[in-house]
Design an enzyme around this catalytic site. Structure first.
Site, PDB file in Angstrom:
ATOM      1  N   ASP A  21      14.011 -75.738  23.533  1.00 22.60           N
ATOM      2  CA  ASP A  21      15.021 -75.189  24.448  1.00 22.60           C
ATOM      3  C   ASP A  21      15.178 -76.032  25.712  1.00 22.60           C
ATOM      4  OD1 ASP A  21      15.429 -73.157  22.687  1.00 22.60           O
ATOM      5  OD2 ASP A  21      14.484 -71.580  23.873  1.00 22.60           O
TER       6      ASP A  21
ATOM      7  N   LYS B 207      14.649 -64.285  29.129  1.00 22.48           N
ATOM      8  CA  LYS B 207      15.458 -63.717  28.044  1.00 22.48           C
ATOM      9  C   LYS B 207      14.621 -63.534  26.781  1.00 22.48           C
ATOM     10  CE  LYS B 207      18.114 -66.501  25.346  1.00 22.48           C
ATOM     11  NZ  LYS B 207      18.000 -66.304  23.901  1.00 22.48           N
TER      12      LYS B 207
ATOM     13  N   CYS C 243      23.862 -70.339  12.415  1.00 20.21           N
ATOM     14  CA  CYS C 243      24.283 -70.196  13.808  1.00 20.21           C
ATOM     15  C   CYS C 243      24.534 -71.550  14.395  1.00 20.21           C
ATOM     16  CB  CYS C 243      23.240 -69.454  14.616  1.00 20.21           C
ATOM     17  SG  CYS C 243      21.917 -70.499  15.146  1.00 20.21           S
TER      18      CYS C 243
ATOM     19  N   ARG D 162      24.790 -66.012  27.873  1.00 19.83           N
ATOM     20  CA  ARG D 162      23.806 -65.377  26.982  1.00 19.83           C
ATOM     21  C   ARG D 162      22.395 -65.508  27.551  1.00 19.83           C
ATOM     22  NH1 ARG D 162      23.702 -67.977  21.574  1.00 19.83           N
ATOM     23  NH2 ARG D 162      21.759 -66.869  21.780  1.00 19.83           N
TER      24      ARG D 162
HETATM   25  C1  UD1 Z   1      12.866 -68.529  19.347  1.00 16.51           C
HETATM   26  C2  UD1 Z   1      13.623 -68.509  20.639  1.00 16.51           C
HETATM   27  C3  UD1 Z   1      14.484 -69.759  20.769  1.00 16.51           C
HETATM   28  C4  UD1 Z   1      13.639 -71.006  20.585  1.00 16.51           C
HETATM   29  C5  UD1 Z   1      12.818 -70.923  19.293  1.00 16.51           C
HETATM   30  C6  UD1 Z   1      11.858 -72.079  19.122  1.00 16.51           C
HETATM   31  C7  UD1 Z   1      13.952 -66.147  21.042  1.00 16.51           C
HETATM   32  C8  UD1 Z   1      14.898 -65.014  21.136  1.00 16.51           C
HETATM   33  N1  UD1 Z   1      14.469 -67.333  20.666  1.00 16.51           N
HETATM   34  O1  UD1 Z   1      13.820 -68.495  18.294  1.00 16.51           O
HETATM   35  O2  UD1 Z   1      15.089 -69.765  22.062  1.00 16.51           O
HETATM   36  O3  UD1 Z   1      14.482 -72.123  20.517  1.00 16.51           O
HETATM   37  O4  UD1 Z   1      12.057 -69.704  19.279  1.00 16.51           O
HETATM   38  O5  UD1 Z   1      10.996 -72.132  20.191  1.00 16.51           O
HETATM   39  O6  UD1 Z   1      12.776 -66.021  21.337  1.00 16.51           O
HETATM   40  N2  UD1 Z   1      12.293 -70.780  10.513  1.00 16.51           N
HETATM   41  C9  UD1 Z   1      12.322 -70.704   9.140  1.00 16.51           C
HETATM   42  N3  UD1 Z   1      12.181 -69.474   8.538  1.00 16.51           N
HETATM   43  C10 UD1 Z   1      12.028 -68.340   9.257  1.00 16.51           C
HETATM   44  C11 UD1 Z   1      12.003 -68.419  10.679  1.00 16.51           C
HETATM   45  C12 UD1 Z   1      12.134 -69.662  11.282  1.00 16.51           C
HETATM   46  O7  UD1 Z   1      12.459 -71.706   8.449  1.00 16.51           O
HETATM   47  O8  UD1 Z   1      11.924 -67.257   8.677  1.00 16.51           O
HETATM   48  C13 UD1 Z   1      12.459 -72.085  11.169  1.00 16.51           C
HETATM   49  C14 UD1 Z   1      13.748 -72.139  11.995  1.00 16.51           C
HETATM   50  O9  UD1 Z   1      14.851 -72.474  11.190  1.00 16.51           O
HETATM   51  C15 UD1 Z   1      13.441 -73.203  12.997  1.00 16.51           C
HETATM   52  C16 UD1 Z   1      11.954 -73.013  13.242  1.00 16.51           C
HETATM   53  O10 UD1 Z   1      11.447 -72.264  12.129  1.00 16.51           O
HETATM   54  O11 UD1 Z   1      13.663 -74.464  12.429  1.00 16.51           O
HETATM   55  C17 UD1 Z   1      11.627 -72.290  14.530  1.00 16.51           C
HETATM   56  O12 UD1 Z   1      12.196 -71.015  14.524  1.00 16.51           O
HETATM   57  P1  UD1 Z   1      11.565 -69.788  15.306  1.00 16.51           P
HETATM   58  O13 UD1 Z   1      10.300 -70.177  15.974  1.00 16.51           O
HETATM   59  O14 UD1 Z   1      11.546 -68.641  14.369  1.00 16.51           O
HETATM   60  O15 UD1 Z   1      12.665 -69.542  16.414  1.00 16.51           O
HETATM   61  P2  UD1 Z   1      13.345 -68.173  16.807  1.00 16.51           P
HETATM   62  O16 UD1 Z   1      12.346 -67.076  16.848  1.00 16.51           O
HETATM   63  O17 UD1 Z   1      14.594 -67.982  16.013  1.00 16.51           O
END
Ligand code: UD1
Length: 414
Positions: free
Chosen positions: A303, A20, A113, A395
């Site tokens: 995850d 996914k 979320c 999902r």
């Molecule tokens: C992706 C995965 C998700 C997985 C996560 C961490 C997809 C579609 N989803 O989510 O399944 O759990 O990686 O491996 O690929 N953060 C910030 N600011 C930002 C962006 C992120 O503070 O602008 C923080 C988030 O709140 C979180 C951490 O960074 O605490 C990790 O987030 P991120 O690696 O961005 O996860 P996703 O890309 O949302």
């Protein structure tokens, strides 16, 4: 609702679905490519359906043929409607591609979320470095690139997966070179870059913490096979583990599984990895999984934490979890406790005292992986477990109930 009649003992073979978390950025990448993109091994999931609706709304024609998804790029719009943004938080990954393709983008901010606050500050600050002007007002993001995307040096304060993907997608057709320091190293980033390079992109260093993107003028659609889903694989491994089962998974990339092996070894499972297959044989009673700290790749993935907690719940001894990635990622603990697990949560730490058996109960899935963890626990529980909130599970898992049935469990979806 998913109904599990336990206990089960899983046995047999299963082919693991496509990833996914790889499919979503690949579909965003299709927006950048002239002509046709064909994704093979594309999982049939509600999040993928949402991504397809976004592409169709933007003007693309999409056709699914089994596990092939064909996207004909004909972008005419640059706005994602609110209901599609709210339907899937990760739709933010379309931002970089839309701006690069259209020179502007308008989408509503994805907000919080089920895993707690999900900020996008890193996405926005790094896109600004590439010359994107972003106005955040009234819950909407309005983005423009008056001068086009300009290559730049961007250092991420945290290796965010989504921010890394957004940056790569924005920069791949930009002017000049973009250097991303402290980039996320997840395998899904490699899958995205492999596809972009096949389409004519010049992205170097994917899978390392420094990614270099040399902007090219144009990309041309290509065929690509989505990588296997490492989190689906570990979910079935956990299901085999709690039931004392013996299963073989096909279409597994074993290098991606390595960072998740330690709880299986600690708890007494025998894991054999051969080519693209993985066999797991579990003991009658698991031992504790000991210590799990979630970290960015190649650390233990957040995850996989919920399904491994279901193993810890029935393992002999004490296991300690430290969740370092998301704030609210222990919501499955409540459901597990209802089934008889002994879990204490304090901030980002959870201490699990393994119990001998669980009892079926009515529980609520609060998020995708937490929901899967409750189904896994239900396989080990005595009696019937009803997991409400199957829509979260759909999902990310293609036919979870059917796959577990194929392995001998009594599971159905209602
Ligand atoms: C992706 C995965 C998700 C997985 C996560 C961490 C997809 C579609 N989803 O989510 O399944 O759990 O990686 O491996 O690929 N953060 C910030 N600011 C930002 C962006 C992120 O503070 O602008 C923080 C988030 O709140 C979180 C951490 O960074 O605490 C990790 O987030 P991120 O690696 O961005 O996860 P996703 O890309 O949302």
């Amino acid at each position: 609702m998913i109904i599990v009649d336990g206990p089960a003992e899983l046995c047999g073979e299963l082919t693991v679905q496509g990833a996914k978390n790889s499919t979503l950025p690949l579909l965003a990448a299709a927006l950048l490519c002239k002509g046709q993109t064909v994704l093979h091994n594309c999982p049939d999931l509600s999040d993928v359906d949402t991504a397809v609706q976004i592409l169709e709304h933007l003007g693309c024609r999409c056709k699914r043929e089994g596990h092939d998804l064909i996207v004909d790029n004909a972008v005419t719009r640059c706005q994602i409607p609110e209901e599609l943004m709210r339907g899937m938080r990760s739709s933010i990954v379309f931002l970089g591609a839309i701006i690069a393709r259209c020179g502007e983008a308008r989408l509503c901010s994805p907000g919080g979320c089920e895993l707690g606050p999900r900020p996008i500050d890193l996405h926005l600050s790094s896109l600004r470095k590439l010359g994107v002007e972003i106005d955040e007002s009234g819950g909407w993001l309005t983005c423009r690139t008056p001068e086009g995307i300009q290559g730049a040096y961007v250092s991420l304060s945290f290796p965010s997966v989504g921010a890394t993907e957004n940056l790569i997608l924005a920069a791949v057709c930009g002017r000049g070179t973009t250097i991303i320091a402290n980039a996320a190293r997840e395998p899904e980033i490699c899958d995205l870059c492999e596809y972009l390079n096949r389409c004519g992109g010049r992205v170097y260093g994917a899978g390392e913490s420094c990614v270099i993107v040399d902007g090219v003028k144009e990309l041309y659609g290509a065929e690509h096979r989505v990588m296997p889903d490492r989190i689906a694989a570990v979910t079935y491994m956990a299901a085999a583990a709690v039931t004392g089962g013996n299963i073989t998974l096909r279409d597994v990339d074993n290098t991606h599984i390595l960072p998740m092996l330690s709880p299986f070894e600690e708890s007494g499972c025998e894991v054999r990895q051969l080519g693209g297959c993985l066999n797991i044989m579990a003991p009658r009673r698991l031992s504790a999984v000991k210590h799990i700290r979630t970290m960015p790749y190649p650390g233990f993935p957040t995850d996989a934490q919920p399904v491994v907690m279901s193993m810890a719940a029935v393992g002999r001894g004490t296991s300690v979890f430290v969740e370092n990635i998301f704030e609210s990622r222990y919501r499955h603990a409540e459901g597990l406790q209802r089934m008889g697990a002994n879990i204490k949560v304090e901030g980002k730490v959870a201490v699990v005292e393994g119990v001998e058996g669980l009892t079926g109960a009515a529980v609520q899935a609060a998020d995708l992986r937490g929901g899967a963890a409750l189904v896994v626990a239900g396989l080990r529980a005595q009696g019937r477990t009803r997991v409400e909130g199957a829509e979260f599970i759909r999902r990310g898992y293609e036919n979870l109930a059917g796959s577990l049935r194929d392995l001998g469990a009594r599971v159905r979806e209602e």
